[in-house]
Design an enzyme around this catalytic site. Sequence first.
Site, PDB file in Angstrom:
ATOM      1  N   GLU A 184       0.731  -1.284  -0.045  1.00 31.67           N
ATOM      2  CA  GLU A 184      -0.199  -0.062   0.049  1.00 31.67           C
ATOM      3  C   GLU A 184       0.826   1.211   0.147  1.00 31.67           C
ATOM      4  O   GLU A 184       0.455   2.328   0.106  1.00 31.67           O
ATOM      5  CB  GLU A 184      -0.999   0.058   1.199  1.00 31.67           C
ATOM      6  CG  GLU A 184      -0.483  -0.420   2.396  1.00 31.67           C
ATOM      7  CD  GLU A 184      -1.744  -0.614   3.464  1.00 31.67           C
ATOM      8  OE1 GLU A 184      -2.536   0.406   3.845  1.00 31.67           O
ATOM      9  OE2 GLU A 184      -1.896  -1.631   4.123  1.00 31.67           O
TER      10      GLU A 184
ATOM     11  N   CYS B 237      -4.005  -4.025   4.117  1.00 31.14           N
ATOM     12  CA  CYS B 237      -2.777  -4.857   4.740  1.00 31.14           C
ATOM     13  C   CYS B 237      -3.141  -6.294   4.296  1.00 31.14           C
ATOM     14  O   CYS B 237      -2.505  -7.220   4.721  1.00 31.14           O
ATOM     15  CB  CYS B 237      -2.831  -4.627   6.361  1.00 31.14           C
ATOM     16  SG  CYS B 237      -2.367  -2.865   6.816  1.00 31.14           S
TER      17      CYS B 237
ATOM     18  N   HIS C 208      -3.445 -10.105  11.664  1.00 32.10           N
ATOM     19  CA  HIS C 208      -2.755  -8.945  11.307  1.00 32.10           C
ATOM     20  C   HIS C 208      -2.071  -8.088  12.656  1.00 32.10           C
ATOM     21  O   HIS C 208      -3.060  -7.719  13.492  1.00 32.10           O
ATOM     22  CB  HIS C 208      -3.376  -8.097  10.634  1.00 32.10           C
ATOM     23  CG  HIS C 208      -3.185  -6.737  10.092  1.00 32.10           C
ATOM     24  ND1 HIS C 208      -1.829  -6.479   9.361  1.00 32.10           N
ATOM     25  CD2 HIS C 208      -3.867  -5.577  10.287  1.00 32.10           C
ATOM     26  CE1 HIS C 208      -1.868  -5.246   9.596  1.00 32.10           C
ATOM     27  NE2 HIS C 208      -2.912  -4.607   9.843  1.00 32.10           N
TER      28      HIS C 208
HETATM   29  N1  COA Z   1       0.484   3.325  30.324  1.00 33.60           N
HETATM   30  C1  COA Z   1      -0.214   2.187  29.895  1.00 33.60           C
HETATM   31  N2  COA Z   1      -1.102   2.113  28.697  1.00 33.60           N
HETATM   32  C2  COA Z   1      -1.346   3.483  28.234  1.00 33.60           C
HETATM   33  C3  COA Z   1      -0.632   4.584  28.652  1.00 33.60           C
HETATM   34  C4  COA Z   1       0.151   4.462  29.741  1.00 33.60           C
HETATM   35  N3  COA Z   1       0.911   5.448  30.205  1.00 33.60           N
HETATM   36  N4  COA Z   1      -1.169   5.684  28.034  1.00 33.60           N
HETATM   37  C5  COA Z   1      -1.875   5.365  26.970  1.00 33.60           C
HETATM   38  N5  COA Z   1      -1.957   3.791  27.322  1.00 33.60           N
HETATM   39  C6  COA Z   1      -3.003   2.789  26.513  1.00 33.60           C
HETATM   40  C7  COA Z   1      -4.193   3.541  26.071  1.00 33.60           C
HETATM   41  O1  COA Z   1      -5.193   3.124  27.356  1.00 33.60           O
HETATM   42  C8  COA Z   1      -4.763   2.709  24.839  1.00 33.60           C
HETATM   43  O2  COA Z   1      -5.058   1.061  25.306  1.00 33.60           O
HETATM   44  P1  COA Z   1      -6.401   0.700  25.124  1.00 33.60           P
HETATM   45  O3  COA Z   1      -6.913   0.824  23.776  1.00 33.60           O
HETATM   46  O4  COA Z   1      -6.476  -0.643  25.346  1.00 33.60           O
HETATM   47  O5  COA Z   1      -7.406   1.665  25.922  1.00 33.60           O
HETATM   48  C9  COA Z   1      -3.267   2.435  24.182  1.00 33.60           C
HETATM   49  O6  COA Z   1      -2.261   2.744  25.193  1.00 33.60           O
HETATM   50  C10 COA Z   1      -3.224   3.333  23.269  1.00 33.60           C
HETATM   51  O7  COA Z   1      -3.385   4.920  23.629  1.00 33.60           O
HETATM   52  P2  COA Z   1      -4.226   5.936  23.194  1.00 33.60           P
HETATM   53  O8  COA Z   1      -4.318   7.135  23.919  1.00 33.60           O
HETATM   54  O9  COA Z   1      -5.655   5.269  22.615  1.00 33.60           O
HETATM   55  O10 COA Z   1      -3.358   6.197  21.486  1.00 33.60           O
HETATM   56  P3  COA Z   1      -3.640   7.129  20.431  1.00 33.60           P
HETATM   57  O11 COA Z   1      -4.871   7.957  20.695  1.00 33.60           O
HETATM   58  O12 COA Z   1      -2.312   7.982  20.352  1.00 33.60           O
HETATM   59  O13 COA Z   1      -3.857   6.332  19.236  1.00 33.60           O
HETATM   60  C11 COA Z   1      -4.196   4.338  17.651  1.00 33.60           C
HETATM   61  C12 COA Z   1      -3.770   4.702  19.095  1.00 33.60           C
HETATM   62  C13 COA Z   1      -3.928   2.817  17.531  1.00 33.60           C
HETATM   63  C14 COA Z   1      -5.610   4.715  17.261  1.00 33.60           C
HETATM   64  C15 COA Z   1      -3.032   5.455  16.860  1.00 33.60           C
HETATM   65  O14 COA Z   1      -1.685   4.959  16.942  1.00 33.60           O
HETATM   66  C16 COA Z   1      -3.558   4.933  15.295  1.00 33.60           C
HETATM   67  O15 COA Z   1      -4.156   5.834  14.603  1.00 33.60           O
HETATM   68  N6  COA Z   1      -2.804   4.049  14.664  1.00 33.60           N
HETATM   69  C17 COA Z   1      -2.854   3.903  13.176  1.00 33.60           C
HETATM   70  C18 COA Z   1      -4.189   3.173  12.901  1.00 33.60           C
HETATM   71  C19 COA Z   1      -4.223   1.627  13.099  1.00 33.60           C
HETATM   72  O16 COA Z   1      -3.138   0.981  13.272  1.00 33.60           O
HETATM   73  N7  COA Z   1      -5.266   0.923  13.202  1.00 33.60           N
HETATM   74  C20 COA Z   1      -5.701  -0.246  13.829  1.00 33.60           C
HETATM   75  C21 COA Z   1      -6.163  -1.080  12.633  1.00 33.60           C
HETATM   76  S1  COA Z   1      -5.421  -1.436  11.483  1.00 33.60           S
END
Ligand code: COA
Length: 444
Positions: A83, A120, A243
Site C-alpha cells: 500500500e 494490509c 494482522h
Molecule cells: N500506560 C499504559 N497504557 C497506556 C498509557 C500509559 N501511560 N497511555 C496510554 N495507554 C494505552 C491506552 O489506554 C490505549 O490502550 P486501550 O486501547 O487498551 O485503552 C493505548 O495505550 C493507546 O493509547 P491511545 O491514547 O488510545 O493512543 P492514540 O490515541 O495515540 O492512538 C491508535 C492509538 C492506534 C488509534 C493510533 O496509533 C493510530 O491511529 N494508529 C494507526 C491506525 C491503526 O493502526 N489502526 C489499527 C487497525 S488497522
Amino acid sequence: MTTVGIDAVEIWTGKLKLDLPETFAPAQGDDPEKYTKGLGLEASSFPDTYEDIVTMGANAAKRLMDRKGLVPDDIGRIDVATESAFDNSKPVSTYVAGCLEQVYDGDFHHANKGERKFACVSGTQSIDDAYNWIAAGRSRGRAALVIATDTALYARDSSGEATQGAGAVAMLIDEEPDLVALSHEQGYGSADETDFLKPQQQFPSVDGKRSMQVYLARMREALQDFEGQDTTHPDDFAYVPFHTPFPGMVRKAGLLGYRRIVRNTDLESEIAEEIGRQPREEAYEDREAYEEAIQTHMDELKQTDQYRSWYDATIEPTLSISRQVGNWYTGSVHVARVSALQAAAEAGRGLSGERLLVASYGSGAQAEIHAETVQDGWKEEIEALTIDEQLRRRYDLDFEEYEHVHDAHNHDLDTEIEAFTQPSGEFVHAGWGRMNERTYEYVE
Ligand code: COA
C-alpha cells in the site's frame, strides 16, 4: 490434489530503528508506557535513504532464491502486495524482477507479474492468487513469488506516527511446501468502510479509533463465515497469527476471538462456573444493556486462567518481531506467523501436522481467516532466517535524525541526507531515470 502452500519465507527489515519508549516518547511528551504497555511496541523499523519498497522486496526475494537454490525459470509468477506504491501504472513487481535480473542468469520474461491492493490484507490475497494458479494446474511446475513490502509512514504528529514501520516479507508458494500447507476453507468479513485510506496521497488519512472498531467488526464477521466450514475449538490451533498493526490491537482481537470460539464447547462450561455464561443478545431488552453485559463479561474473561493460558501459548508468541518493528502493513500477518514458528523452534517444540489459524485484515475493509497445517520442513526454514541479527544491526536513530529520515522519505519534500548505514550485498535505490522512474543497482 497435492498440497499447496508456503514453501519458504524471508524477511528484510528497514535498516534504521526508532526506539519508541527511549527516543520517541520523550520527544512527544508521552509516557513511555503508552508505547510499551498500551500499544505493545518497543521500536519501529525505517528504511535508510537508499532503501524503499523495491529494495526491501528484492533483497528479501534474493535471499529466498539463493537459499532455495532457485533461478528465474523456476518462478512463473511474481506478485507484490503493497500500500506504499509510488506508481499508478507500472507495478512494483516489474522493478523487483528488474533488480533480480541484474544478479541472476536468465530472466523473468515468462513470469506473470502484478500488484495487489487492499490495504494490509493484500499480502494474504496474493498468496491466495498464487494458490489458485497452482491448484488450477496453470503453473507448469513453477512456483510463485509473493512479496509483501511497505514503508508504513504516517504524517508527522498524527496519531498513527506511533505505529510506523518498514520492511518486506518474501514468500515462495509451491506444491509440496516445506513450511505450511494452505486449506481450502476461508472466512471473509468485508464491507465498504472509510477507516484508513490514501486518496492519491503518500501518508494515510486515518480515523484511528474507528479503524480499531472496524478491524474487530470485520474479524468477527470473517470468523463467523469460517465457522461454517471448519472447526474452531481453541485447542485446534497451535498459534493464531493476526494482522498486527501494533500488539495492543491483537490483544483486543484475541479476546474477542476467544469469546467466540469457546461458545458451545467444554471450555465454555468450565469458564461459566467461574464467571457465568456468555450473555446472549436475546436475553436482553435492548442492545445497550446487552453491550454492557458483554463488556463486563469480557473484562472477567480476560482474567480467567483458561483465557490467559490460551493467550500466552497461542497469541503472545506471534507478537515478538512486531514489537521490535512496528506495522509493516501487508507483511505484518506474515511476520506474526514467523514469530510464532520461531518461538516454537526456540522452545524445541515439535509442530509438524499442527494447525495455525491465520487472521488477516485490511482497512477499507476486509478480514480473511483461514487455517494452515505446519509441514515437516518448517524448522529448517525458520532456523535459516536472519531476522534477529538484522534487528540487532539496525542503526538506532536519535530524534533529530528520525525527523530527517521522515523528511527524506516524504515525496513532497526534497531533503538530501547522508545514509546512516553502509549497503553491502544488496539492492539500493541508486537514482532516477529519464522518465522519472526509480533506478536500482546491486552493491557487492
Ligand atoms: N500506560 C499504559 N497504557 C497506556 C498509557 C500509559 N501511560 N497511555 C496510554 N495507554 C494505552 C491506552 O489506554 C490505549 O490502550 P486501550 O486501547 O487498551 O485503552 C493505548 O495505550 C493507546 O493509547 P491511545 O491514547 O488510545 O493512543 P492514540 O490515541 O495515540 O492512538 C491508535 C492509538 C492506534 C488509534 C493510533 O496509533 C493510530 O491511529 N494508529 C494507526 C491506525 C491503526 O493502526 N489502526 C489499527 C487497525 S488497522
